[in-house]
Design an enzyme around this catalytic site. Structure first.
Site, PDB file in Angstrom:
ATOM      1  N   HIS A  13       0.852  -1.192   0.000  1.00 26.87           N
ATOM      2  CA  HIS A  13       0.000   0.000   0.000  1.00 26.87           C
ATOM      3  C   HIS A  13       0.886   1.241   0.000  1.00 26.87           C
ATOM      4  O   HIS A  13       2.115   1.140   0.112  1.00 26.87           O
ATOM      5  CB  HIS A  13      -0.970  -0.013   1.186  1.00 26.87           C
ATOM      6  CG  HIS A  13      -0.336   0.038   2.532  1.00 26.87           C
ATOM      7  ND1 HIS A  13       0.424  -0.988   3.049  1.00 26.87           N
ATOM      8  CD2 HIS A  13      -0.341   1.014   3.495  1.00 26.87           C
ATOM      9  CE1 HIS A  13       0.842  -0.666   4.253  1.00 26.87           C
ATOM     10  NE2 HIS A  13       0.398   0.540   4.543  1.00 26.87           N
ATOM     11  N   HIS A  46       1.165   3.978   1.989  1.00 30.03           N
ATOM     12  CA  HIS A  46       1.620   4.735   3.149  1.00 30.03           C
ATOM     13  C   HIS A  46       3.143   4.867   3.098  1.00 30.03           C
ATOM     14  O   HIS A  46       3.842   3.964   2.641  1.00 30.03           O
ATOM     15  CB  HIS A  46       1.180   4.055   4.451  1.00 30.03           C
ATOM     16  CG  HIS A  46      -0.217   4.407   4.850  1.00 30.03           C
ATOM     17  ND1 HIS A  46      -1.019   3.578   5.598  1.00 30.03           N
ATOM     18  CD2 HIS A  46      -0.965   5.527   4.606  1.00 30.03           C
ATOM     19  CE1 HIS A  46      -2.199   4.159   5.807  1.00 30.03           C
ATOM     20  NE2 HIS A  46      -2.187   5.329   5.206  1.00 30.03           N
ATOM     21  N   ASP A  59       5.650   4.684   5.076  1.00 34.44           N
ATOM     22  CA  ASP A  59       6.597   3.733   5.673  1.00 34.44           C
ATOM     23  C   ASP A  59       6.736   2.463   4.846  1.00 34.44           C
ATOM     24  O   ASP A  59       7.519   1.578   5.195  1.00 34.44           O
ATOM     25  CB  ASP A  59       6.207   3.396   7.115  1.00 34.44           C
ATOM     26  CG  ASP A  59       4.804   2.833   7.268  1.00 34.44           C
ATOM     27  OD1 ASP A  59       3.905   3.245   6.520  1.00 34.44           O
ATOM     28  OD2 ASP A  59       4.607   1.973   8.150  1.00 34.44           O
ATOM     29  N   HIS A  60       6.011   2.403   3.720  1.00 34.28           N
ATOM     30  CA  HIS A  60       6.119   1.250   2.831  1.00 34.28           C
ATOM     31  C   HIS A  60       6.655   1.622   1.442  1.00 34.28           C
ATOM     32  O   HIS A  60       6.968   0.732   0.657  1.00 34.28           O
ATOM     33  CB  HIS A  60       4.758   0.563   2.684  1.00 34.28           C
ATOM     34  CG  HIS A  60       4.268  -0.039   3.964  1.00 34.28           C
ATOM     35  ND1 HIS A  60       4.293  -1.393   4.219  1.00 34.28           N
ATOM     36  CD2 HIS A  60       3.759   0.538   5.081  1.00 34.28           C
ATOM     37  CE1 HIS A  60       3.812  -1.627   5.431  1.00 34.28           C
ATOM     38  NE2 HIS A  60       3.474  -0.457   5.977  1.00 34.28           N
ATOM     39  N   HIS A  76      -7.772  -1.753   5.380  1.00 32.94           N
ATOM     40  CA  HIS A  76      -6.883  -0.756   5.965  1.00 32.94           C
ATOM     41  C   HIS A  76      -7.448   0.631   5.675  1.00 32.94           C
ATOM     42  O   HIS A  76      -8.467   0.770   4.984  1.00 32.94           O
ATOM     43  CB  HIS A  76      -5.479  -0.934   5.373  1.00 32.94           C
ATOM     44  CG  HIS A  76      -4.404  -0.194   6.123  1.00 32.94           C
ATOM     45  ND1 HIS A  76      -4.300  -0.217   7.494  1.00 32.94           N
ATOM     46  CD2 HIS A  76      -3.375   0.588   5.676  1.00 32.94           C
ATOM     47  CE1 HIS A  76      -3.259   0.517   7.859  1.00 32.94           C
ATOM     48  NE2 HIS A  76      -2.689   1.015   6.775  1.00 32.94           N
ATOM     49  N   ASP A  84      -0.672  -3.949   5.680  1.00 35.75           N
ATOM     50  CA  ASP A  84      -1.354  -3.517   6.899  1.00 35.75           C
ATOM     51  C   ASP A  84      -2.850  -3.805   6.779  1.00 35.75           C
ATOM     52  O   ASP A  84      -3.463  -3.544   5.745  1.00 35.75           O
ATOM     53  CB  ASP A  84      -1.143  -2.019   7.114  1.00 35.75           C
ATOM     54  CG  ASP A  84       0.311  -1.681   7.416  1.00 35.75           C
ATOM     55  OD1 ASP A  84       1.144  -2.610   7.439  1.00 35.75           O
ATOM     56  OD2 ASP A  84       0.608  -0.487   7.615  1.00 35.75           O
TER      57      ASP A  84
END
Length: 307
Positions: free
Chosen positions: A63, A65, A67-68, A140, A211
């Site tokens: 996904h 976000h 942090d990915h 999510h 997530d």
């Protein structure tokens, strides 16, 4: 098939855990590496391993976000400097194409290799003679996918000793025998190829989930896999917080493993609120639901051997 956890933290980098990235080493199977997510500083984490960016063949983004994905533009650029010339394919949710193209264009990053970006939906997203990769939408705050990687069964080995005892010497005929069916030898003798081939070897099965809250799609993707990699951002006492933020707890992930009848579970994406002995407590509460579970740390390696 060896997994290296390059980043096992949630949200932001921490001293003990970088943000999400997992490398699947397929050197023996296809001479390449597959990467799952690419959080900030993933290429720096790679420097502490034997992974070669030029060997990275596919990147699967769960996904969008930060942090990915925040490590993706840097890794793509560095791959050019490190003699990467082969095609790189990136899979991810709608928006990943725009993110990559804008990042490269605004930074004037020129890639010396071809790149393909595939915006995915539920279902099979890649298949060749070795592997099938399927994606499934999870639950999510933004669109988040899980990936199911299935290695196709390997044909059994040719039983050479049995052939030699019949006086059949190595040569092109061995390939015909391995293909099965009736074979007529030079002296007129008829043999059945399948009598000289050992049993097929079952392919390995792996699920790596993005997530997500606890949901049925996660159980479907993980169905009877050899290994499930599942986020566990929170402990079970923070179940309400996990739900509000569309994340899983240790026990929620363990219930997915139990319901899916997986063989082993690895927990990752751990919140930085948990330090030291807290990790042992997280492991214990997951083990109350599913016994064969491990909590990954940065640079943790796990070999997936054929049975």
């Amino acid at each position: 098939m060896e997994l290296t956890f390059l980043g096992t933290g949630a949200g932001v980098p921490a001293k003990e855990r970088n943000v999400s990235a997992i490398a699947l080493d397929l050197a023996q199977e296809r001479g390449t590496t597959w990467l799952f997510d690419c959080g900030e500083a993933t290429q720096h984490q790679i420097l502490h391993t034997a992974i070669k960016p030029r060997k990275i063949e596919k990147i699967f983004i769960t996904h969008l976000h930060g942090d990915h994905i925040f490590g993706l533009p840097g890794l793509l650029g560095s791959r050019s400097f490190q003699d990467g010339t082969s095609l790189l394919t990136i899979y991810g949710p709608r928006g990943i194409k725009e993110y990559v193209e804008v990042s490269l264009r605004i930074s004037a990053t020129h890639l010396k290799y071809p790149i393909e970006i595939v915006e995915i939906e539920d279902g099979v997203i890649f298949e060749d003679r070795q592997f099938i990769v399927s994606a499934g939408k999870l639950e999510h705050g933004i669109t988040s996918y899980g990936y199911r990687i299935v290695e196709k069964d390997l044909k059994g080995a040719l039983e050479v000793d049995k052939l030699k005892k019949l006086g059949i010497s190595p040569g092109p005929i061995y390939q015909k025998i391995k293909a099965g069916g009736e074979i007529v030898l030079e002296d007129g003798t008829k043999i059945n190829g399948t009598d000289f081939v050992g049993p097929d070897k079952s392919g390995r099965k792996l699920a790596i989930l993005g997530d997500t809250r606890f949901n049925q799609k996660a159980i479907e993707l993980a169905g009877e896999v050899d290994l499930l990699v599942h986020e566990a951002t929170f402990g079970k006492e923070d179940e309400a917080i996990a739900y509000d933020y569309f994340h899983s707890t240790t026990t929620g992930a363990a219930w997915v493993a139990k319901e899916a009848k997986v063989k082993a579970l690895v927990l990752t994406h751990i919140s930085s609120r948990y330090q030291g002995n807290d990790i042992d407590a997280l492991l214990e509460e997951a083990q109350e639901v599913f016994s064969n579970v491990t909590i990954a740390h940065d640079f943790y390696k796990l070999q997936m051997n054929r049975k």
